[in-house]
Design an enzyme around this catalytic site. Structure first.
Site, PDB file in Angstrom:
ATOM      1  N   CYS A   1       1.656 -10.670  22.138  1.00  0.00           N
ATOM      2  CA  CYS A   1       0.705 -10.277  21.119  1.00  0.00           C
ATOM      3  C   CYS A   1       0.808 -10.808  19.869  1.00  0.00           C
ATOM      4  O   CYS A   1       2.289 -10.735  19.399  1.00  0.00           O
ATOM      5  CB  CYS A   1       0.905  -8.794  20.937  1.00  0.00           C
ATOM      6  SG  CYS A   1      -0.164  -7.988  19.639  1.00  0.00           S
TER       7      CYS A   1
ATOM      8  N   HIS B   1      -2.138  -2.994  18.431  1.00  0.00           N
ATOM      9  CA  HIS B   1      -3.419  -3.723  17.814  1.00  0.00           C
ATOM     10  C   HIS B   1      -4.586  -3.656  18.747  1.00  0.00           C
ATOM     11  O   HIS B   1      -5.612  -4.177  18.270  1.00  0.00           O
ATOM     12  CB  HIS B   1      -2.875  -5.416  17.750  1.00  0.00           C
ATOM     13  CG  HIS B   1      -1.744  -5.571  16.860  1.00  0.00           C
ATOM     14  ND1 HIS B   1      -0.613  -5.620  17.154  1.00  0.00           N
ATOM     15  CD2 HIS B   1      -1.803  -5.901  15.208  1.00  0.00           C
ATOM     16  CE1 HIS B   1       0.239  -5.720  15.762  1.00  0.00           C
ATOM     17  NE2 HIS B   1      -0.668  -5.939  14.870  1.00  0.00           N
TER      18      HIS B   1
ATOM     19  N   LYS C   1      -4.831   5.905  10.976  1.00  0.00           N
ATOM     20  CA  LYS C   1      -3.892   4.952  10.514  1.00  0.00           C
ATOM     21  C   LYS C   1      -4.686   4.223   9.346  1.00  0.00           C
ATOM     22  O   LYS C   1      -5.797   3.860   9.377  1.00  0.00           O
ATOM     23  CB  LYS C   1      -3.654   3.959  11.626  1.00  0.00           C
ATOM     24  CG  LYS C   1      -2.039   3.754  11.918  1.00  0.00           C
ATOM     25  CD  LYS C   1      -1.962   2.819  13.058  1.00  0.00           C
ATOM     26  CE  LYS C   1      -0.878   1.936  12.445  1.00  0.00           C
ATOM     27  NZ  LYS C   1      -0.407   0.927  13.692  1.00  0.00           N
TER      28      LYS C   1
ATOM     29  N   CYS D   1      -2.306  -4.477  23.717  1.00  0.00           N
ATOM     30  CA  CYS D   1      -1.067  -3.911  23.047  1.00  0.00           C
ATOM     31  C   CYS D   1      -1.562  -2.443  22.262  1.00  0.00           C
ATOM     32  O   CYS D   1      -2.618  -2.260  21.632  1.00  0.00           O
ATOM     33  CB  CYS D   1      -1.061  -4.915  21.712  1.00  0.00           C
ATOM     34  SG  CYS D   1      -0.258  -4.535  20.479  1.00  0.00           S
TER      35      CYS D   1
ATOM     36  N   LYS E   1      -7.406  -2.224   6.861  1.00  0.00           N
ATOM     37  CA  LYS E   1      -8.147  -2.741   6.122  1.00  0.00           C
ATOM     38  C   LYS E   1      -9.807  -2.723   6.654  1.00  0.00           C
ATOM     39  O   LYS E   1     -10.670  -2.310   5.999  1.00  0.00           O
ATOM     40  CB  LYS E   1      -7.909  -4.106   6.129  1.00  0.00           C
ATOM     41  CG  LYS E   1      -7.533  -4.850   4.683  1.00  0.00           C
ATOM     42  CD  LYS E   1      -7.686  -6.423   4.685  1.00  0.00           C
ATOM     43  CE  LYS E   1      -6.558  -6.967   3.920  1.00  0.00           C
ATOM     44  NZ  LYS E   1      -6.299  -8.220   4.241  1.00  0.00           N
TER      45      LYS E   1
ATOM     46  N   CYS F   1       1.993  -8.490  16.896  1.00  0.00           N
ATOM     47  CA  CYS F   1       3.291  -8.122  16.980  1.00  0.00           C
ATOM     48  C   CYS F   1       4.464  -9.035  16.942  1.00  0.00           C
ATOM     49  O   CYS F   1       5.640  -8.921  17.037  1.00  0.00           O
ATOM     50  CB  CYS F   1       3.862  -7.144  18.269  1.00  0.00           C
ATOM     51  SG  CYS F   1       2.555  -5.885  18.383  1.00  0.00           S
TER      52      CYS F   1
ATOM     53  N   HIS G   1       4.162   1.253   2.050  1.00  0.00           N
ATOM     54  CA  HIS G   1       5.123   0.655   1.640  1.00  0.00           C
ATOM     55  C   HIS G   1       5.750   1.305   0.513  1.00  0.00           C
ATOM     56  O   HIS G   1       7.058   1.576   0.204  1.00  0.00           O
ATOM     57  CB  HIS G   1       4.993  -0.884   1.134  1.00  0.00           C
ATOM     58  CG  HIS G   1       4.236  -1.659   2.400  1.00  0.00           C
ATOM     59  ND1 HIS G   1       2.637  -2.060   2.001  1.00  0.00           N
ATOM     60  CD2 HIS G   1       4.562  -2.039   3.414  1.00  0.00           C
ATOM     61  CE1 HIS G   1       2.372  -2.667   3.113  1.00  0.00           C
ATOM     62  NE2 HIS G   1       3.720  -2.690   4.115  1.00  0.00           N
TER      63      HIS G   1
ATOM     64  N   HIS H   1       0.690  -1.149  -0.039  1.00  0.00           N
ATOM     65  CA  HIS H   1      -0.074  -0.086  -0.007  1.00  0.00           C
ATOM     66  C   HIS H   1       0.820   1.231  -0.055  1.00  0.00           C
ATOM     67  O   HIS H   1       2.287   1.382  -0.097  1.00  0.00           O
ATOM     68  CB  HIS H   1      -1.081   0.049   1.096  1.00  0.00           C
ATOM     69  CG  HIS H   1      -0.271  -0.243   2.592  1.00  0.00           C
ATOM     70  ND1 HIS H   1       0.582   0.737   3.075  1.00  0.00           N
ATOM     71  CD2 HIS H   1      -0.593  -1.005   3.539  1.00  0.00           C
ATOM     72  CE1 HIS H   1       0.760   0.522   4.290  1.00  0.00           C
ATOM     73  NE2 HIS H   1       0.300  -0.592   4.683  1.00  0.00           N
TER      74      HIS H   1
HETATM   75  N1  MSP Z   1       8.823  -7.005   8.311  1.00  0.00           N
HETATM   76  C1  MSP Z   1       9.038  -6.092   9.217  1.00  0.00           C
HETATM   77  C2  MSP Z   1      10.294  -5.134   8.785  1.00  0.00           C
HETATM   78  C3  MSP Z   1      11.615  -6.067   8.802  1.00  0.00           C
HETATM   79  S1  MSP Z   1      12.914  -5.228   8.439  1.00  0.00           S
HETATM   80  C4  MSP Z   1      14.206  -6.144   8.753  1.00  0.00           C
HETATM   81  C5  MSP Z   1       7.725  -5.131   9.024  1.00  0.00           C
HETATM   82  N2  MSP Z   1       7.208  -5.085   7.736  1.00  0.00           N
HETATM   83  S2  MSP Z   1       5.744  -4.101   7.450  1.00  0.00           S
HETATM   84  O1  MSP Z   1       5.094  -4.708   6.231  1.00  0.00           O
HETATM   85  O2  MSP Z   1       5.041  -3.961   8.626  1.00  0.00           O
HETATM   86  O3  MSP Z   1       6.338  -2.752   6.893  1.00  0.00           O
HETATM   87  C6  MSP Z   1       6.490  -1.772   7.858  1.00  0.00           C
HETATM   88  C7  MSP Z   1       7.297  -0.742   6.953  1.00  0.00           C
HETATM   89  O4  MSP Z   1       6.259  -0.281   5.945  1.00  0.00           O
HETATM   90  C8  MSP Z   1       7.213   0.748   7.834  1.00  0.00           C
HETATM   91  O5  MSP Z   1       8.339   0.893   8.786  1.00  0.00           O
HETATM   92  C9  MSP Z   1       7.328   1.679   6.836  1.00  0.00           C
HETATM   93  O6  MSP Z   1       8.352   1.565   6.053  1.00  0.00           O
HETATM   94  C10 MSP Z   1       6.299   1.149   5.882  1.00  0.00           C
HETATM   95  N3  MSP Z   1       4.861   1.486   6.103  1.00  0.00           N
HETATM   96  C11 MSP Z   1       3.909   0.708   6.525  1.00  0.00           C
HETATM   97  N4  MSP Z   1       2.827   1.507   6.584  1.00  0.00           N
HETATM   98  C12 MSP Z   1       3.151   2.853   6.817  1.00  0.00           C
HETATM   99  C13 MSP Z   1       2.635   4.078   6.601  1.00  0.00           C
HETATM  100  N5  MSP Z   1       1.059   4.347   7.051  1.00  0.00           N
HETATM  101  N6  MSP Z   1       2.925   5.300   6.622  1.00  0.00           N
HETATM  102  C14 MSP Z   1       4.713   5.259   6.259  1.00  0.00           C
HETATM  103  N7  MSP Z   1       5.096   4.030   6.186  1.00  0.00           N
HETATM  104  C15 MSP Z   1       4.517   2.954   6.510  1.00  0.00           C
HETATM  105  O7  MSP Z   1       7.785  -4.238   9.840  1.00  0.00           O
END
Ligand code: MSP
Length: 640
Positions: free
Chosen positions: A127, A147, A296, A144, A299, A130, A22, A19
């Site tokens: 959790c 969540h 935030k 948590c 879904k 997490c 990412h 999304h």
């Molecule tokens: N798998 C772990 C990371 C392991 S790294 C060794 C993880 N994955 S995640 O899919 O949850 O990705 C989190 C990351 O996605 C955030 O740190 C950020 O880079 C990005 N983002 C997810 N949602 C976001 C927003 N709403 N806004 C900005 N970035 C966000 O955590």
């Protein structure tokens, strides 16, 4: 010597589709990487997917797929999305890669052998979202904080990593390297966390509960905790321990993450590296969260923003620009389509797009499309501070880009864009054009403006690579390498007098948000208003164009013509055509390919060779795709 540059994104969990969040982090890494390449660095850009753990198992079960089938599918979604967003990563890692698994085993064993991992019984609040235990003081109303559900009490024997042993070392390291974690307020957050004693980290899960993970090398009844597995991707991707890539890039490693995963990156990871006797990464760059409608993305709220949809509606570069310009690095930002449209219309269509089209139109009107000579006698009097404005813009931009302050970098560029707009208003070239006596002034003014636009095309490149390439094509800029570097930008001679410029274009069309919404609701799909279509023609007019299938028989480069290839094609009879695709296709790649050519175009001479036709290709910034057919067709067949 410019230092190498190594940048990483988090590896994303494959329990959900990619999304906006990412996309933001990954575009950010791409921008940083392109900027460093402009500075002359060798760059390495890592992204990938995190595929083990509870979350993934549960997501696979929901879809009645085996974990492997499931992770393969979602990982592919991420991998396929990035090129669509013009993200030019060097390597895509998956935690299910054999090479990665071997490194996780190696590091675990090393830390275990030296006595930093011990076995103990533990009861705690866990959790599942997490994938970690929580201390009571970390919970909010017993729940948590992420969540908003009560963790479950779990009692089990597990392996623990003695993080506490390294707490003082980490505090000293952060203090001794003030820019280790940036921006500053995230460093403060980590240091404040480190004021309390660090708990040792539970790094295993019994296979009886979870077996989708990497087996501990010292106990086959357990798998390793996802974070211990995931963080090591940053070195396994470089071929640690013995690999030239690792030696070259690891000393310059910079991570980008959002604030949600500050703790694993700011605390667990440096301690893991220290314990394993691996040098510590250089910088942790932490950004804020994109919220949608002040909440935030989730879904359940139904407010998850799909980056591909935005790209398709508004255009990729506009979307990339908005993300970089709108969020102050380190702070949260709100996403809305209205804000996106506002930026497109004011910054891109009005300020930059209009400037380019105004200047190109004047060059065509007054100088037949050729870049006018600079006249030294009047050059100084028409400077009007432009040179120092250029220098300020470039130096503020570089300073901001170096510190991940992309918003400020774009602000500096737009101050300059508007200084150029003002320059047009003050010098009023249309007035200078009225009299013969001010012809030299007119030449200098337009030359200066073209040079300024050349500088802008270079500065916007990391954020908007396609728009930069389009600008450079329209300014007929030729540089030695494929990429306009900072050195070229500072050279003050991007524009060549006498060079012919293509006709003016609309770089960014204005967007009418109401129309976009209406189209979306009426069509059930979305038109792309960013596509600037040419005026309608009749069938009869179209019928005048003779499009034919042709097979490439021979292809060769043309001496001293970097961009051109000479092709011999078969369209029932043999023809020679000259095509500007030498930078995109090697001659040998084209032999045997079936292409489409305009067969009745008036012959034109290019570099002394007569071209009898023109091939069709889609030019998307610097990318070029040849129009071909989806099955073998007799050469010469007309297209209708
Ligand atoms: N798998 C772990 C990371 C392991 S790294 C060794 C993880 N994955 S995640 O899919 O949850 O990705 C989190 C990351 O996605 C955030 O740190 C950020 O880079 C990005 N983002 C997810 N949602 C976001 C927003 N709403 N806004 C900005 N970035 C966000 O955590």
């Amino acid at each position: 010597m410019v230092k190498p540059f190594y940048i990483t994104t988090p590896i994303y969990y494959v329990n959900a589709r990619p999304h906006l969040g990412h996309a933001y982090t990954t575009i950010l890494a791409d921008v940083a990487c392109r900027f460093n390449a402009m500075k002359g660095s060798d760059t390495y850009f890592l992204t990938g997917t995190d595929e083990h753990g509870d979350k993934i198992i549960r997501a696979a079960q929901k879809q009645s797929l085996s974990p492997k089938e499931y992770v393969d599918q979602i990982s592919e979604l991420f991998r396929n999305l990035w090129p669509e967003l013009n993200i030019d990563y060097s390597y895509f890692i998956r935690t299910t890669d054999k090479k990665h698994i071997a490194i996780v085993e190696l590091v675990l064993k090393r830390i275990y052998d030296q006595g930093d991992i011990y076995f103990s019984e533990y009861e705690g609040k866990y959790c599942f979202g997490c994938e970690r235990f929580y201390m009571d003081r970390e919970l909010v109303d017993g729940k948590c904080p992420d969540h908003e559900i009560e963790p479950e009490v779990i009692k089990e024997s597990n392996y623990f990593f003695k993080m506490s042993r390294y707490q003082d070392w980490l505090i000293d390291h952060i203090k001794a390297n003030p820019d280790f974690i940036r921006p500053e307020h995230f460093k403060t957050e980590v240091l404040s966390f480190l004021r309390d004693p660090l708990d040792d980290l539970c790094i295993s899960r019994p296979k009886t509960r979870l077996d989708w993970g990497i087996t501990l090398p010292f106990d086959k009844n357990y798998v390793t905790y996802v974070w211990f597995d995931a963080l090591l991707n940053y070195i396994s991707a470089l071929g640690y321990p013995e690999n030239a890539l690792f030696d070259k890039f690891w000393p310059h490693a910079q991570h980008i993450v959002a604030k949600d995963i500050l703790k694993p990156h700011g605390i667990y990871w440096p301690i893991m590296l220290k314990a394993a006797d691996i040098p510590i990464y250089r910088h942790l760059n932490v950004h804020g969260y994109w919220n949608v409608d002040q909440s935030k993305m989730s879904k359940s709220l139904g407010n998850v923003v799909d980056p591909l949809e935005l790209k398709n509606i508004y255009g990729l570069d506009a979307f990339r620009y908005f993300l970089m310009r709108e969020m102050s690095f380190g702070l949260d930002a709100g996403f809305s389509e209205a804000a996106l449209v506002q930026r497109i219309n004011s910054d891109l269509a009005n300020d930059l797009g209009n400037l380019l089209s105004r200047v190109l139109t004047m060059v065509h009107k007054y100088f037949d499309g050729k870049v006018p000579e600079v006249e030294p006698e009047v050059e100084k009097e028409l400077q009007l501070g432009l040179e120092s404005q250029t220098q300020t813009a470039v130096s503020e931009y570089v300073q901001a880009m170096d510190h991940f302050a992309f918003q400020n970098a774009m602000k500096a560029v737009w101050v300059y864009v508007n200084q150029l707009n003002k320059y047009v208003d003050v010098t009023a070239p249309w007035e200078l054009a009225k009299k013969k006596s001010t012809r030299k002034q007119l030449q200098v003014v337009l030359h200066n403006l073209l040079e300024g636009l050349g500088v802008i095309s270079g500065l916007v490149y990391p954020v908007m690579p396609d728009a930069a390439a389009t600008m450079q094509r329209h300014l007929n800029i030729e540089i030695e390498s494929d990429l306009m570097g900072l050195k070229d930008i500072k050279s003050k001679k991007l524009i060549r007098s006498g060079a012919e410029l293509p006709k003016s274009i609309t770089l960014f069309p204005r967007i009418d948000l109401e129309k976009v919404k209406k189209a979306a609701s009426e069509n059930g799909g979305i038109d792309n208003p960013a596509v600037d279509l040419k005026p309608e023609i009749t069938m009869e007019e179209f019928g005048k164009v003779d499009l034919r299938v042709a097979t490439v028989i021979r292809a060769e480069t043309i001496p001293r013509a970097k961009k051109l290839l000479k092709l011999e094609v078969d369209l029932g009879k043999k023809r020679t055509i000259v095509a500007g695709i030498a930078e995109k296709y090697k001659p040998e790649e084209l032999i045997g390919k079936q292409i489409i050519i305009v067969a009745n175009l008036k012959p034109a001479k290019l570099m002394g060779i007569v071209s009898n036709g023109m091939l069709l290709a889609a030019m998307e910034g610097k990318r070029c795709s040849l129009a071909t057919l989806d099955r073998e067709t007799t050469p010469g067949t007309p297209l209708s």
